[in-house]
Design a protein around this motif. Structure first.
Motif, PDB file in Angstrom:
ATOM      1  N   THR A 288       0.397   9.985   2.797  1.00 23.44           N
ATOM      2  CA  THR A 288       1.463  10.845   3.307  1.00 23.44           C
ATOM      3  C   THR A 288       0.862  11.860   4.264  1.00 23.44           C
ATOM      4  OG1 THR A 288       1.268  12.478   1.536  1.00 23.44           O
ATOM      5  CG2 THR A 288       2.750  10.607   1.149  1.00 23.44           C
ATOM      6  N   ALA A 289       1.708  12.462   5.079  1.00 25.87           N
ATOM      7  CA  ALA A 289       1.260  13.500   6.006  1.00 25.87           C
ATOM      8  C   ALA A 289       2.426  14.394   6.362  1.00 25.87           C
ATOM      9  CB  ALA A 289       0.663  12.886   7.271  1.00 25.87           C
ATOM     10  N   ALA A 290       2.137  15.666   6.552  1.00 25.48           N
ATOM     11  CA  ALA A 290       3.127  16.636   7.001  1.00 25.48           C
ATOM     12  C   ALA A 290       2.449  17.579   7.983  1.00 25.48           C
ATOM     13  CB  ALA A 290       3.708  17.418   5.824  1.00 25.48           C
ATOM     14  N   ILE A 291       3.199  18.011   8.972  1.00 30.55           N
ATOM     15  CA  ILE A 291       2.662  18.886  10.004  1.00 30.55           C
ATOM     16  C   ILE A 291       3.140  20.308   9.765  1.00 30.55           C
ATOM     17  CG2 ILE A 291       2.608  19.381  12.482  1.00 30.55           C
ATOM     18  CD1 ILE A 291       3.035  16.419  12.989  1.00 30.55           C
TER      19      ILE A 291
ATOM     20  N   GLY B  15      -1.679  16.240   3.426  1.00 29.66           N
ATOM     21  CA  GLY B  15      -0.976  15.227   2.653  1.00 29.66           C
ATOM     22  C   GLY B  15      -1.896  14.572   1.652  1.00 29.66           C
ATOM     23  N   ARG B  16      -1.592  13.307   1.351  1.00 26.57           N
ATOM     24  CA  ARG B  16      -2.365  12.546   0.370  1.00 26.57           C
ATOM     25  C   ARG B  16      -2.901  11.292   1.033  1.00 26.57           C
ATOM     26  NH1 ARG B  16       1.365  12.060  -2.966  1.00 26.57           N
ATOM     27  NH2 ARG B  16       2.065   9.940  -2.489  1.00 26.57           N
ATOM     28  N   PHE B  17      -4.137  10.955   0.704  1.00 26.44           N
ATOM     29  CA  PHE B  17      -4.743   9.707   1.157  1.00 26.44           C
ATOM     30  C   PHE B  17      -5.282   9.000  -0.084  1.00 26.44           C
ATOM     31  CE2 PHE B  17      -8.126   7.029   2.898  1.00 26.44           C
ATOM     32  CZ  PHE B  17      -7.442   6.395   3.931  1.00 26.44           C
TER      33      PHE B  17
ATOM     34  N   MET C  86      -6.254  19.180   7.451  1.00 26.93           N
ATOM     35  CA  MET C  86      -7.004  19.380   8.693  1.00 26.93           C
ATOM     36  C   MET C  86      -6.244  20.392   9.532  1.00 26.93           C
ATOM     37  SD  MET C  86      -8.210  15.462   9.520  1.00 26.93           S
ATOM     38  CE  MET C  86      -6.652  14.738   8.990  1.00 26.93           C
ATOM     39  N   GLU C  87      -6.907  21.488   9.851  1.00 24.91           N
ATOM     40  CA  GLU C  87      -6.236  22.607  10.495  1.00 24.91           C
ATOM     41  C   GLU C  87      -7.102  23.138  11.623  1.00 24.91           C
ATOM     42  OE1 GLU C  87      -3.873  26.207   8.482  1.00 24.91           O
ATOM     43  OE2 GLU C  87      -6.044  26.261   8.109  1.00 24.91           O
TER      44      GLU C  87
ATOM     45  N   VAL D 257     -11.104  17.623   1.808  1.00 22.83           N
ATOM     46  CA  VAL D 257     -10.413  16.744   0.868  1.00 22.83           C
ATOM     47  C   VAL D 257     -10.539  17.373  -0.517  1.00 22.83           C
ATOM     48  CG1 VAL D 257     -10.766  14.642   2.204  1.00 22.83           C
ATOM     49  CG2 VAL D 257     -12.480  15.322   0.510  1.00 22.83           C
ATOM     50  N   SER D 258      -9.559  17.107  -1.367  1.00 22.63           N
ATOM     51  CA  SER D 258      -9.598  17.670  -2.719  1.00 22.63           C
ATOM     52  C   SER D 258      -8.929  16.706  -3.685  1.00 22.63           C
ATOM     53  CB  SER D 258      -8.914  19.030  -2.766  1.00 22.63           C
ATOM     54  OG  SER D 258      -7.519  18.902  -2.549  1.00 22.63           O
TER      55      SER D 258
END
Length: 381
Positions: free
Chosen positions: A23-26, A61-63, A70-71, A86-87
């Motif tokens: 998933t990803a969100a901006i 998001g989640r991988f 990433m910012e 990553v966490s």
């Protein structure tokens, strides 16, 4: 270019269902600042100016089995990396984070720039906090407590010439916090070992607070300066206290650091106290999972929420060769009166009126007195 590709790739993923493995969100923030100064006749005057203080974009998001973020900040002459990590959570045991992330030091620094009551953090938050560093950390939230510990390099993605290693952590306690009713206590510790600061092309190790805001470079006072290329050990600490009672809140911190390069020693002490009042009846929001203040929600009026805040901030530093009198002893202090208009929970206009003063205590003279009016239009998503 890599950032653009990353953002483009993230757009379709944002619509993915929560149960999908990727998933990803901006997200992002934009802070537009201005400052106008009333300088005295000592030293170089600060110039009235405007700036894009922050222009951040992030993808999170989640991988598969890990979370990621990433910012980057696009406000300067070059893109600067912020959180890049990553966490993974391990239930009640806590969460492991690896990469570049903001270190765990002080309530003032841990409260995000979108949520603070003033344009800038206090002196300790802007000069002593380790900020974004490469490392690994473990964080947990058992009941009313939070704690985090990390080991980190003194390098970051964009400041790779700063060499050294460090460890630090923070613990907080907030018994059964509720909306409008919070008691917060905390402590932060850090030990940093710098390799030859000021030598072989590495940056100097200095504490130089900006007395009258981010654009007041000409009002900076050097409190300690370790730039002779000798390895330097630094110990840092901060004690935190805050309370929220309905529309009123108050907080303070007492922070310090010691510096030792085997030839000379330095010490810095800093403290601030602040009071906040939401005239329109809202309360400062508190995140019990991270032990810091968060987004103001539940705005009660169509015209928005209005907050008044007052802070006194003081910092003093001295430095001496071993066994000899001080070669440096200075202090800086500032009163800041702030007003914040929250048009929406993610849109606000800020004004700060600052009265600052720097003193050379060895000569017993005031070396700078500056008044400033600073402001910000802020939006985040």
């Amino acid at each position: 270019m890599a950032t653009c590709v990353l953002l483009a790739a993230a757009v379709p993923a944002r619509a993915a269902e929560d149960d999908r493995p990727v998933t990803a969100a901006i997200g992002g923030r934009l802070h537009l600042d201005f400052a106008t100064f009333d300088n005295d006749n000592r030293g170089t005057p600060n110039k009235d100016d405007t700036e894009i203080r922050r222009a951040w974009l992030d993808v999170s998001g989640r991988f598969f089995v890990v979370d990621y973020k990433m910012e980057a900040d696009f406000s300067g002459d070059r893109v600067e990396a912020k959180d890049v990590f990553v966490s993974r959570g391990f239930g009640d045991a806590g969460r492991l984070t690896v990469g570049q992330f903001k270190q765990y030091f002080s309530l003032d620094d841990r409260t995000g720039s979108n949520y603070g009551s003033f344009l800038e953090r206090g002196n300790a938050g802007t000069t002593l906090a380790p900020l974004y560093r490469l490392g690994a950390s473990w964080q947990a939230n058992p009941g009313d407590f939070t704690w985090a510990a990390s080991i980190y390099s003194l390098e970051s993605i964009d400041a790779w010439k700063v060499k050294g290693r460090a460890a630090g952590g923070r613990a907080t306690w907030a018994p059964s916090p509720a909306s409008g009713d919070v008691l917060h206590l905390g402590i932060s510790l850090a030990r940093e070992l710098y390799d030859n600061p000021g030598g072989s092309g590495t940056p100097a190790l200095q504490v130089r607070p900006r007395a009258a805001g981010h654009l007041s470079d000409e009002s900076r006072l050097t409190l300690v300066d370790f730039s002779n290329g000798r390895d330097t050990d630094v110990n840092k600490w901060s004690l935190e206290y805050a309370q929220v009672r309905g529309p009123l809140s108050w907080q303070g911190e007492f922070s310090g650091a010691t510096f030792d390069d085997g030839l000379q020693r330095g010490k810095v002490l800093a403290g601030y106290g602040m009071l906040s009042w939401f005239v329109t009846g809202e309360s400062r929001a508190y995140d019990r999972k991270t032990g810091r203040f968060a987004r103001v929600k539940d705005i009660q009026h169509k015209a928005g929420a209005f907050e008044l805040a007052l802070r006194y901030d003081q910092m003093r530093g001295d430095q001496h060769l071993d066994g000899l009198p001080d070669l440096r002893d200075g202090s800086t202090e500032a009163w800041t009166l702030g007003g914040n208009w929250y048009l929406r929970d993610n849109l606000r206009f800020m004004l700060n009126l600052i009265e600052s003063r720097n003193r050379d205590r060895l000569a017993d003279v005031t070396v700078d007195r500056t008044r400033a009016l600073t402001g910000r239009l802020q939006f985040d998503f």
